[in-house]
Write a protein that holds these residues in place. Structure first.
Motif, PDB file in Angstrom:
ATOM      1  N   GLY A 215       0.787  -1.233   0.000  1.00  0.00           N
ATOM      2  CA  GLY A 215       0.000   0.000   0.000  1.00  0.00           C
ATOM      3  C   GLY A 215       0.815   1.278   0.000  1.00  0.00           C
ATOM      4  N   PHE A 216       1.714   1.408  -0.995  1.00  0.00           N
ATOM      5  CA  PHE A 216       2.433   2.676  -1.127  1.00  0.00           C
ATOM      6  C   PHE A 216       2.755   2.911  -2.589  1.00  0.00           C
ATOM      7  N   TYR A 217       3.029   4.195  -2.912  1.00  0.00           N
ATOM      8  CA  TYR A 217       3.429   4.572  -4.269  1.00  0.00           C
ATOM      9  C   TYR A 217       4.907   4.924  -4.276  1.00  0.00           C
ATOM     10  N   ILE A 226       9.277   7.248  -0.635  1.00  0.00           N
ATOM     11  CA  ILE A 226       7.860   6.928  -0.739  1.00  0.00           C
ATOM     12  C   ILE A 226       7.098   8.170  -1.198  1.00  0.00           C
ATOM     13  N   LYS A 227       6.358   8.040  -2.292  1.00  0.00           N
ATOM     14  CA  LYS A 227       5.583   9.168  -2.802  1.00  0.00           C
ATOM     15  C   LYS A 227       4.312   9.373  -1.985  1.00  0.00           C
ATOM     16  N   ASP A 228       3.694   8.271  -1.579  1.00  0.00           N
ATOM     17  CA  ASP A 228       2.472   8.369  -0.772  1.00  0.00           C
ATOM     18  C   ASP A 228       2.140   6.989  -0.226  1.00  0.00           C
ATOM     19  N   PRO A 234      -1.223  -1.747   4.962  1.00  0.00           N
ATOM     20  CA  PRO A 234      -0.224  -2.033   6.006  1.00  0.00           C
ATOM     21  C   PRO A 234       0.859  -0.981   6.189  1.00  0.00           C
ATOM     22  N   MET A 235       1.351  -0.384   5.104  1.00  0.00           N
ATOM     23  CA  MET A 235       2.438   0.599   5.248  1.00  0.00           C
ATOM     24  C   MET A 235       2.015   1.770   6.132  1.00  0.00           C
ATOM     25  N   THR A 290       2.889  -6.427   7.610  1.00  0.00           N
ATOM     26  CA  THR A 290       2.273  -7.656   7.124  1.00  0.00           C
ATOM     27  C   THR A 290       1.466  -7.342   5.865  1.00  0.00           C
ATOM     28  N   PRO A 291       1.887  -7.861   4.709  1.00  0.00           N
ATOM     29  CA  PRO A 291       1.182  -7.564   3.457  1.00  0.00           C
ATOM     30  C   PRO A 291      -0.303  -7.898   3.536  1.00  0.00           C
TER      31      PRO A 291
END
Length: 449
Positions: A215-217, A226-228, A234-235, A290-291
């Motif tokens: 869950g990140f861009y 990390i852009k967002d 989880p992130m 945890t993914p």
């Protein structure tokens, strides 16, 4: 600001649509009584007099009728509600004994007038696509992150998919749409792809997998910043934020975005914990993440890099046409899925929902400057304009498509359908559309609030 931008976009789309009717009506010698922008009472009108055109404020229906009756010139109006527009033609909904009346013209001339509105919407979509593709390029279906099924079939990173099961693919989004409408199963998939300028074919046997995400861009470029981070993933739950720089994944150092992608390519995510080390304000931290299981199903074993690439002049035209074709097919497929209950009626959006989407697009693109805002809104306008063209061609009473049905019947019968009967059908269709609009607006409000 959102409402103002939405009004401007809606106004342009509808004016272009009505302009198509207007120009074809004029070319066929049909008397257009009024061309207006907006709906409701007239707040400003331009009327022809013996001394030329002059402006009149708040023209009443009586004044309008007098202007048409005495001067027989088109009245150009701006109306109170800045949504919609109209091109009113003499004899459009009634039998008028005047050679300039719509009902007195040949059937093919009337068909051209009715078709012109939707066609002008498609032309507008193409013009916008030419601007976007010319400035940003197009999105080829470029293969990345090749895994077992695709690797066994001979695919490699960088291959560009041009066909899937005989369906031509010009854009990455076309491949996404095909797979959305035709979900993968255990059945084999036939692909055509290009590598180093040469065409190849492959047969891929999809495998059943579970899809996990953090869950990140990624940041722009090739850094590990990390852009967002995405809500409810989880992130974000683990405390990571926009701007954090990832330095290690499970003890493996990463220095660029490609390192992260390669790590997960070699170590596919499962439900097991991943330790991510990152720096924030120069301080190193480690988070256990945890993914999240986001889906499961069949996979061909590769991802698609949907980033746009520049193209030459011929390519700009080719892929601009592909952009418009994609949106038209997307609209038609969506209607088919709605009819077959693959898409729920509650998923429909109307003007309120569209305004909300425009607001989100503006908010997301505003930090990157005017050009990004313009291109993002232009891209969304392609969808709206082509959608308006398709919807108006549907054989629904009160819409252009409904009128076309009666004109086509006239072609085969050799004589027109009784206008009173046709008028009743269109009135019933209009009432049904208003009921649908109320339902859609209720959906929009329930989603927003």
């Amino acid at each position: 600001m959102n409402i103002i931008i939405a009004i401007l976009i809606f106004s342009v789309l509808i004016v272009i649509h009505e302009l198509g009717h207007f120009l074809l009506a004029k070319s066929n010698g049909i008397y257009v009584t009024e061309f207006s922008i907006g709906m409701g009472p007239r707040i400003l009108s331009m009327v022809k007099t013996v001394k030329g055109y002059r402006l009149r404020a708040f023209m009443t229906p009586g004044d309008f009728a007098a202007a048409n009756r005495e001067l027989e010139a088109t009245v150009y109006s701006i109306k109170l509600l800045p949504i919609g527009g109209s091109c009113m033609m003499l004899g459009e909904d009634e039998n008028v004994e005047d050679e300039r009346a719509f009902n007195k013209k040949g059937v093919w001339g009337r068909i051209s007038v009715v078709l012109a509105g939707p066609i002008f919407n498609f032309v507008l979509a193409l013009i916008l696509a030419l601007i976007i593709v010319g400035m940003r390029g197009y999105d080829p279906a470029k293969v990345v992150n090749v895994a077992t099924p695709a690797k066994e079939a001979g695919l490699q990173d960088g291959d560009v998919i041009t066909q899937i099961n005989g369906k031509h693919i010009n854009l990455a989004r076309e491949l996404d749409l095909y797979l959305f409408v035709n979900p993968l199963s255990e059945a084999s998939v036939n692909l055509t792809y290009v590598r180093d300028g040469k065409k190849h074919t492959a047969t891929v046997n999809p495998e059943y997998i579970k899809d996990y995400k953090l869950g990140f861009y990624y940041d722009d470029g090739n850094s590990t910043a990390i852009k967002d981070v995405i809500d409810d993933y989880p992130m974000k739950a683990a405390g990571l934020q926009k701007g954090d720089i990832i330095t290690e994944i499970n003890g493996t150092g990463v220095q660029k975005k490609d390192d992260i992608m390669n790590y997960f390519k070699q170590n596919p995510m499962t439900g097991e914990v991943i330790n991510i080390t990152y720096t924030r304000d120069g301080v190193s931290n480690t988070a256990s993440v945890t993914p999240k299981l986001t889906g499961q199903g069949y996979s061909m074993g590769f991802s698609i890099d949907g980033r746009r690439v520049k193209t030459n002049g011929v390519g700009v035209v080719k892929y601009s046409i592909a952009e418009v074709k994609y949106v038209i097919v997307y609209t038609i497929d969506s209607l088919k899925m709605l009819a077959t209950h693959q898409v729920k009626a509650n998923d429909l959006s109307g003007p309120i929902g569209i305004v909300d989407m425009i607001g989100s697009i503006y908010k997301d693109s505003a930090p990157d400057g005017f050009v990004t805002v313009f291109l993002s809104l232009a891209s969304f306008s392609i969808l709206l304009s082509a959608n308006l063209g398709v919807m108006n061609l549907l054989p629904i009473p009160a819409l252009d498509g409904g009128r076309l049905v009666f004109l086509i019947i006239e072609v085969f019968r050799g004589k027109p359908v009784d206008q009173n009967k046709e008028g009743i059908v269109h009135m019933v269709g209009f009432i049904a559309l208003m009921i649908l609009m109320v339902f859609v607006m209720f959906n929009d409000l329930s989603r927003i609030f």
